[in-house]
Enzyme design. Structure first.
Site, PDB file in Angstrom:
ATOM      1  CG  HIS A 138      18.980   7.407 -35.048  1.00 57.05           C
ATOM      2  ND1 HIS A 138      17.551   7.525 -35.228  1.00 57.05           N
ATOM      3  CD2 HIS A 138      19.684   8.467 -35.424  1.00 57.05           C
ATOM      4  CE1 HIS A 138      17.437   8.732 -35.881  1.00 57.05           C
ATOM      5  NE2 HIS A 138      18.713   9.080 -35.818  1.00 57.05           N
ATOM      6  CB  THR A 188       4.599  -2.039   8.739  1.00 57.81           C
ATOM      7  OG1 THR A 188       5.241  -1.606   9.826  1.00 57.81           O
ATOM      8  CG2 THR A 188       5.315  -1.594   7.366  1.00 57.81           C
ATOM      9  CB  ALA A 223      -1.150   0.092   1.132  1.00 48.16           C
ATOM     10  N   GLY A 252      15.924  -2.352  12.151  1.00 50.55           N
ATOM     11  CA  GLY A 252      15.334  -3.224  13.245  1.00 50.55           C
ATOM     12  C   GLY A 252      16.454  -4.385  13.572  1.00 50.55           C
ATOM     13  CD  GLN A 306      -1.906   0.872   5.252  1.00 52.43           C
ATOM     14  OE1 GLN A 306      -1.120   0.739   4.380  1.00 52.43           O
ATOM     15  NE2 GLN A 306      -1.213   1.145   6.490  1.00 52.43           N
TER      16      GLN A 306
END
Ligand code: TTP
Length: 393
Positions: A308, A84, A8, A135, A78
């Protein structure tokens, strides 16, 4: 086990590529980024996929539909990207029993995801050099004992890799308060699970979090490198393919083209005549690499066209980009230093000696435009013929 895949996010750090295509739907080899995550869950035995969507939600829904590879897919909206844990909580009415959570913008090694599902409750960890950016997990006797977000003095070098197999009880703990940075973070759910359950660490051999444009390039380097060569399109006898090159049905490789793998030429794309494509390169659906053009280690999104006599190296071109003839990308600094790039207003190192440009959907360059390393052209930006562009626009 059901698997919740988080898709999301707004992808603010990967702008302008995420201006109209949500980050999970950006191309990584032969499918969108999030399809690699969903594939990992399906291959690990997920019996239902719940995609949490919000930003540009329809694009994700259109791709996955109601069933993907024989596995039912449902969606949780959401409305606001408030973190999260908030995202997983949006999916809570779909949850019963143990459930997995994976980030839809991460690439994982499959063996680890198989073990994650088998060893629930478990969390994927990756050994990193600078744990203080992540973390950090502490372990004792093969059990996770703690998680700390971005610690100044990390207790281990085991970073949380954003892949979890939670026990059924975790559903009750998803409604965590907002953290200092104002987001409802999954770290707080993880802390509760660690406190109440014996949680195994599952170490990943390889992992990637795609947050910034050069990481999309690196994700493509990874996944293009896993493709096996296959020719289904129209390849001239006077073209030369080396290494693992995939030319999909409906793609054309014209005389004099040399393609060195790993490279993927998608359906409807044309390469040549006399073009030189070097790996790892993705030429998206309907894209055109014109006469005497060289493309190296780049992502050329669908319907982009490189006129090109142009050179494109270590770059990401969005959809419908049009490079005028003689557009040249510089991908190396004279001082050999790492190329820098502006992410949300800050100039940061890409940690890459070679990096070219990132070009938003629909941007156009005039003939003989020169683009300097680490440059960003916004969605629909233009340059004049003969311009030397040194600043983002
Ligand atoms: P992030 O990479 O932190 O966020 P993002 O993808 O929006 O990117 P950026 O920081 O550049 O804006 O998110 C990690 C994963 O979680 C990713 O797969 C997106 C997902 N996510 C949600 O689904 N909802 C949310 O509210 C947040 C913050 C993230």
């Amino acid at each position: 086990m059901k698997a919740v895949v988080l898709a999301a996010g707004q992808g603010t750090r990967i702008r302008p590529l995420s201006a109209s295509v949500p980050k999970p739907m950006l191309p990584v080899a032969d499918r969108p980024l999030a399809a690699h995550t969903v594939d990992a869950a399906v291959d690990a035995g997920a019996d239902e996929i719940i995609l949490v969507i919000g930003y540009e939600a329809e694009t994700v829904e259109e791709y996955f539909g109601s069933e993907y590879r024989g596995v039912p897919v449902s969606y949780a909206i959401q409305e606001e990207q408030a973190g999260t844990a908030h995202a997983v909580n949006a999916a809570s009415e779909h949850l019963e029993g143990p459930f997995a959570v994976l980030n839809g913008d991460n690439l994982y090694d499959q063996a680890a995801i198989d073990r994650l599902f088998a060893e629930c409750p478990a969390i994927c960890a990756i050994e990193v050099e600078e744990p203080s950016n992540y973390g950090v997990l502490s372990t004792n006797d093969g059990v996770i004992t703690d998680i700390v977000e971005k610690p100044a003095d990390p207790p281990t070098n085991l970073a949380n890799a954003g892949a979890y197999a939670f026990p059924a009880e975790a559903k009750k703990w998803l409604d965590v308060p907002a953290s200092e940075r104002g987001e409802h973070e999954i770290t707080d759910v993880v802390a509760k699970v660690i406190d109440q359950f014996t949680v195994s660490p599952v170490t990943l051999e390889r992992w990637m979090d795609v947050g910034r444009p050069w990481e999309l390039l690196e994700a493509n380097e990874w996944k293009l490198g896993e493709l096996e060569g296959r020719i289904e399109g129209d390849v001239s006898d006077a073209a030369h393919l080396e290494g693992n090159v995939v030319v999909e049905a409906g793609a054309t490789v014209k005389p004099g083209a040399l393609i060195e793998g790993p490279a993927l030429v998608r359906s409807g794309a044309t390469v040549g005549p006399n073009a030189y494509v070097r790996g790892a390169t993705l030429i998206g659906e309907g894209a055109k690499v014109g006469n005497a053009v060289e493309v190296k280690n780049s992502v050329v999104s669908r319907d982009a066209s490189i006129g090109h006599l142009s050179y494109v190296g270590d770059s990401v071109l969005g959809r419908d980009v049009n490079f005028g003839a003689g557009t040249n990308v510089a991908n190396l600094r004279h001082d050999d230093g790492d190329v820098k790039f502006t992410v949300k207003g800050d100039r940061v190192s890409t940690n890459r000696r070679k990096f070219g440009v990132v070009v938003g959907d629909g941007a156009k360059t005039g003939i003989n435009t020169s683009l300097t390393p680490g440059l960003k052209l916004d969605t629909g930006a233009t340059t004049m013929p003969g311009e030397v562009v040194e600043r983002d626009r």
